[in-house]
Design a protein around this motif. Structure first.
Motif, PDB file in Angstrom:
ATOM      1  N   LYS A 197       0.827  -1.203   0.000  1.00  0.00           N
ATOM      2  CA  LYS A 197       0.000   0.000   0.000  1.00  0.00           C
ATOM      3  C   LYS A 197       0.865   1.257   0.000  1.00  0.00           C
ATOM      4  O   LYS A 197       0.576   2.236  -0.697  1.00  0.00           O
ATOM      5  CB  LYS A 197      -0.919   0.012   1.223  1.00  0.00           C
ATOM      6  CG  LYS A 197      -2.070  -0.973   1.152  1.00  0.00           C
ATOM      7  CD  LYS A 197      -2.982  -0.817   2.367  1.00  0.00           C
ATOM      8  CE  LYS A 197      -4.175  -1.768   2.298  1.00  0.00           C
ATOM      9  NZ  LYS A 197      -5.040  -1.630   3.498  1.00  0.00           N
ATOM     10  N   ALA A 198       1.936   1.240   0.800  1.00  0.00           N
ATOM     11  CA  ALA A 198       2.821   2.400   0.872  1.00  0.00           C
ATOM     12  C   ALA A 198       3.469   2.665  -0.485  1.00  0.00           C
ATOM     13  O   ALA A 198       3.590   3.818  -0.918  1.00  0.00           O
ATOM     14  CB  ALA A 198       3.888   2.177   1.941  1.00  0.00           C
ATOM     15  N   GLU A 199       3.869   1.602  -1.166  1.00  0.00           N
ATOM     16  CA  GLU A 199       4.466   1.749  -2.494  1.00  0.00           C
ATOM     17  C   GLU A 199       3.467   2.355  -3.474  1.00  0.00           C
ATOM     18  O   GLU A 199       3.811   3.230  -4.276  1.00  0.00           O
ATOM     19  CB  GLU A 199       4.947   0.395  -2.997  1.00  0.00           C
ATOM     20  CG  GLU A 199       5.623   0.447  -4.355  1.00  0.00           C
ATOM     21  CD  GLU A 199       6.009  -0.928  -4.856  1.00  0.00           C
ATOM     22  OE1 GLU A 199       5.098  -1.730  -5.177  1.00  0.00           O
ATOM     23  OE2 GLU A 199       7.217  -1.215  -4.911  1.00  0.00           O
ATOM     24  N   ALA A 200       2.225   1.876  -3.417  1.00  0.00           N
ATOM     25  CA  ALA A 200       1.187   2.401  -4.313  1.00  0.00           C
ATOM     26  C   ALA A 200       0.947   3.893  -4.052  1.00  0.00           C
ATOM     27  O   ALA A 200       0.827   4.688  -4.993  1.00  0.00           O
ATOM     28  CB  ALA A 200      -0.108   1.621  -4.122  1.00  0.00           C
ATOM     29  N   GLU A 201       0.889   4.269  -2.764  1.00  0.00           N
ATOM     30  CA  GLU A 201       0.660   5.679  -2.435  1.00  0.00           C
ATOM     31  C   GLU A 201       1.860   6.542  -2.812  1.00  0.00           C
ATOM     32  O   GLU A 201       1.707   7.687  -3.226  1.00  0.00           O
ATOM     33  CB  GLU A 201       0.353   5.835  -0.945  1.00  0.00           C
ATOM     34  CG  GLU A 201      -0.947   5.176  -0.504  1.00  0.00           C
ATOM     35  CD  GLU A 201      -2.177   5.741  -1.191  1.00  0.00           C
ATOM     36  OE1 GLU A 201      -2.088   6.833  -1.803  1.00  0.00           O
ATOM     37  OE2 GLU A 201      -3.237   5.088  -1.130  1.00  0.00           O
ATOM     38  N   PHE A 202       3.060   5.988  -2.651  1.00  0.00           N
ATOM     39  CA  PHE A 202       4.258   6.723  -3.038  1.00  0.00           C
ATOM     40  C   PHE A 202       4.266   6.955  -4.550  1.00  0.00           C
ATOM     41  O   PHE A 202       4.635   8.040  -5.032  1.00  0.00           O
ATOM     42  CB  PHE A 202       5.514   5.956  -2.612  1.00  0.00           C
ATOM     43  CG  PHE A 202       6.784   6.714  -2.854  1.00  0.00           C
ATOM     44  CD1 PHE A 202       7.092   7.851  -2.117  1.00  0.00           C
ATOM     45  CD2 PHE A 202       7.689   6.287  -3.820  1.00  0.00           C
ATOM     46  CE1 PHE A 202       8.270   8.549  -2.336  1.00  0.00           C
ATOM     47  CE2 PHE A 202       8.867   6.983  -4.047  1.00  0.00           C
ATOM     48  CZ  PHE A 202       9.159   8.117  -3.297  1.00  0.00           C
ATOM     49  N   GLY A 203       3.854   5.945  -5.313  1.00  0.00           N
ATOM     50  CA  GLY A 203       3.749   6.099  -6.763  1.00  0.00           C
ATOM     51  C   GLY A 203       2.753   7.183  -7.131  1.00  0.00           C
ATOM     52  O   GLY A 203       3.008   8.001  -8.033  1.00  0.00           O
ATOM     53  N   ASP A 204       1.610   7.210  -6.430  1.00  0.00           N
ATOM     54  CA  ASP A 204       0.607   8.250  -6.686  1.00  0.00           C
ATOM     55  C   ASP A 204       1.170   9.636  -6.385  1.00  0.00           C
ATOM     56  O   ASP A 204       0.896  10.610  -7.103  1.00  0.00           O
ATOM     57  CB  ASP A 204      -0.638   8.011  -5.824  1.00  0.00           C
ATOM     58  CG  ASP A 204      -1.428   6.777  -6.259  1.00  0.00           C
ATOM     59  OD1 ASP A 204      -1.179   6.280  -7.377  1.00  0.00           O
ATOM     60  OD2 ASP A 204      -2.272   6.322  -5.475  1.00  0.00           O
ATOM     61  N   LEU A 205       1.959   9.725  -5.305  1.00  0.00           N
ATOM     62  CA  LEU A 205       2.558  11.006  -4.929  1.00  0.00           C
ATOM     63  C   LEU A 205       3.541  11.476  -5.995  1.00  0.00           C
ATOM     64  O   LEU A 205       3.516  12.644  -6.399  1.00  0.00           O
ATOM     65  CB  LEU A 205       3.258  10.864  -3.577  1.00  0.00           C
ATOM     66  CG  LEU A 205       4.048  12.083  -3.079  1.00  0.00           C
ATOM     67  CD1 LEU A 205       3.151  13.307  -2.950  1.00  0.00           C
ATOM     68  CD2 LEU A 205       4.723  11.764  -1.746  1.00  0.00           C
ATOM     69  N   LEU A 206       4.388  10.577  -6.456  1.00  0.00           N
ATOM     70  CA  LEU A 206       5.339  10.937  -7.505  1.00  0.00           C
ATOM     71  C   LEU A 206       4.605  11.380  -8.770  1.00  0.00           C
ATOM     72  O   LEU A 206       4.983  12.367  -9.416  1.00  0.00           O
ATOM     73  CB  LEU A 206       6.243   9.751  -7.832  1.00  0.00           C
ATOM     74  CG  LEU A 206       7.389   9.452  -6.871  1.00  0.00           C
ATOM     75  CD1 LEU A 206       8.152   8.216  -7.341  1.00  0.00           C
ATOM     76  CD2 LEU A 206       8.333  10.640  -6.758  1.00  0.00           C
ATOM     77  N   PHE A 207       3.571  10.645  -9.139  1.00  0.00           N
ATOM     78  CA  PHE A 207       2.809  10.965 -10.351  1.00  0.00           C
ATOM     79  C   PHE A 207       2.205  12.367 -10.247  1.00  0.00           C
ATOM     80  O   PHE A 207       2.217  13.137 -11.213  1.00  0.00           O
ATOM     81  CB  PHE A 207       1.704   9.925 -10.549  1.00  0.00           C
ATOM     82  CG  PHE A 207       1.092   9.938 -11.928  1.00  0.00           C
ATOM     83  CD1 PHE A 207       1.702   9.258 -12.971  1.00  0.00           C
ATOM     84  CD2 PHE A 207      -0.099  10.610 -12.176  1.00  0.00           C
ATOM     85  CE1 PHE A 207       1.133   9.257 -14.242  1.00  0.00           C
ATOM     86  CE2 PHE A 207      -0.669  10.617 -13.439  1.00  0.00           C
ATOM     87  CZ  PHE A 207      -0.048   9.935 -14.477  1.00  0.00           C
ATOM     88  N   SER A 208       1.691  12.706  -9.062  1.00  0.00           N
ATOM     89  CA  SER A 208       1.081  14.030  -8.888  1.00  0.00           C
ATOM     90  C   SER A 208       2.141  15.134  -8.900  1.00  0.00           C
ATOM     91  O   SER A 208       1.895  16.231  -9.409  1.00  0.00           O
ATOM     92  CB  SER A 208       0.270  14.075  -7.590  1.00  0.00           C
ATOM     93  OG  SER A 208       1.097  13.893  -6.462  1.00  0.00           O
ATOM     94  N   LEU A 209       3.323  14.858  -8.355  1.00  0.00           N
ATOM     95  CA  LEU A 209       4.414  15.846  -8.391  1.00  0.00           C
ATOM     96  C   LEU A 209       4.886  16.087  -9.825  1.00  0.00           C
ATOM     97  O   LEU A 209       5.164  17.226 -10.217  1.00  0.00           O
ATOM     98  CB  LEU A 209       5.583  15.370  -7.531  1.00  0.00           C
ATOM     99  CG  LEU A 209       5.458  15.597  -6.023  1.00  0.00           C
ATOM    100  CD1 LEU A 209       6.560  14.846  -5.287  1.00  0.00           C
ATOM    101  CD2 LEU A 209       5.508  17.091  -5.693  1.00  0.00           C
ATOM    102  N   ILE A 210       4.970  15.006 -10.606  1.00  0.00           N
ATOM    103  CA  ILE A 210       5.347  15.139 -12.009  1.00  0.00           C
ATOM    104  C   ILE A 210       4.303  15.957 -12.755  1.00  0.00           C
ATOM    105  O   ILE A 210       4.620  16.787 -13.610  1.00  0.00           O
ATOM    106  CB  ILE A 210       5.525  13.745 -12.647  1.00  0.00           C
ATOM    107  CG1 ILE A 210       6.750  13.060 -12.037  1.00  0.00           C
ATOM    108  CG2 ILE A 210       5.659  13.838 -14.157  1.00  0.00           C
ATOM    109  CD1 ILE A 210       6.848  11.582 -12.359  1.00  0.00           C
ATOM    110  N   ASN A 211       3.039  15.743 -12.405  1.00  0.00           N
ATOM    111  CA  ASN A 211       1.954  16.503 -13.021  1.00  0.00           C
ATOM    112  C   ASN A 211       2.075  17.991 -12.695  1.00  0.00           C
ATOM    113  O   ASN A 211       1.900  18.857 -13.554  1.00  0.00           O
ATOM    114  CB  ASN A 211       0.612  15.963 -12.528  1.00  0.00           C
ATOM    115  CG  ASN A 211      -0.493  16.123 -13.550  1.00  0.00           C
ATOM    116  OD1 ASN A 211      -0.261  16.479 -14.700  1.00  0.00           O
ATOM    117  ND2 ASN A 211      -1.710  15.866 -13.130  1.00  0.00           N
TER     118      ASN A 211
END
Length: 267
Positions: A197-211
């Motif tokens: 779950k932490a990995e999935a949320e970290f991926g979402d965070l990175l994706f939003s920062l890239i956005n």
């Protein structure tokens, strides 16, 4: 008898013809060049592309020129190999890209009206769909590094209007994803976390920062690479200073290292 090398040309077409002639000579007569296949060249092409990227980020224009030549050689090499099996040749390659550019720029070569760069990108994606692409995202290579891929995915989606209205909304999403990531563990203790779950949320965070980076016209790949280079430079300064003082990093505490690290930052 040695072959007579083609002479330097002062025209683009002449210089390109010189390269084609040399490529044909090498493919016919050089043991190494004769042995190459598309598969054997692939990893070398990737390496040359990264070398070009390094030169661009380093601002070394002579090195950029050199690396562009290396990549141009590879493009000609692939075309020569394909011509030997009658799949295609360099003429077809060049005409193909010319036809695509003409077709995808109707605001230049037809009567389509555009008022902004966004109109151009939107038209580009719509034309690709008309050409047979089943998805706007089909043109994003699966093998791209994840950071670059995320950026390209977002650009493609934006091209058909799937995007936030303003950067404030995007930043709110960043904060939302950051909180969701933090919710997966307690930063104050060492309680076991659900790593999936932490990995999935970290991926979402990175994706939003890239956005968000896209919204403020920052290339995330370039930004991260510049930070990598900055860290390397400062860390190597730290290593050098430790050596000057007769010390090994593994024998120093963080406070001692910070002295040299802060010097590196100032320099």
């Amino acid at each position: 008898m040695p072959l007579t090398p083609p002479i330097t040309s002062a025209t683009p077409s002449g210089a390109f013809d010189r390269l084609l002639t040399i490529m044909n000579d090498l493919r016919t007569n050089c043991p190494w060049d004769k042995k190459q296949t598309m598969e054997s060249l692939r990893h070398l092409t990737i390496e040359e592309t990264y070398e070009l990227s390094d030169a661009i980020l380093g601002g070394d224009m002579q090195e950029v020129k050199k690396e562009l030549g290396d990549i141009m050689l590879h493009l000609v090499f692939y075309s020569r190999i394909a011509s030997e099996t009658d799949d295609f040749n360099i003429i077809g390659v060049l005409n193909s890209i010319c036809d695509k550019l003409i077709n995808r720029h109707p605001h230049i070569y037809s009567d389509t009206q555009v008022s902004s760069e966004e109109d151009v990108k939107r038209n580009w994606e719509q034309i690709k769909l008309k050409e047979g692409n089943k998805s706007v995202l089909a043109g994003v290579p699966a093998s791209l590094p994840a950071l670059v891929k995320a950026s390209r995915i977002q650009e493609k989606a934006r091209g058909v209007g799937f995007d936030w209205d303003n950067k404030g909304q995007v930043w709110a999403k960043v904060e939302e994803e950051l909180q969701e990531f933090k919710d997966e563990f307690n930063v104050a203790d060492d309680t076991a976390i659900d790593r999936e779950k932490a990995e999935a949320e970290f991926g979402d965070l990175l994706f939003s920062l890239i956005n968000y980076a896209r919204f403020i016209n920052i290339n995330p790949e370039d930004a991260l690479e510049k930070t990598n280079r900055k860290f390397i430079k400062r860390f190597q300064y730290l290593e050098s200073k430790a050596k000057e003082h007769g010390k090994q990093l593994q024998d120093m505490n963080l406070a001692e290292m910070d002295v040299f690290w802060n010097e590196a930052k100032k320099s």
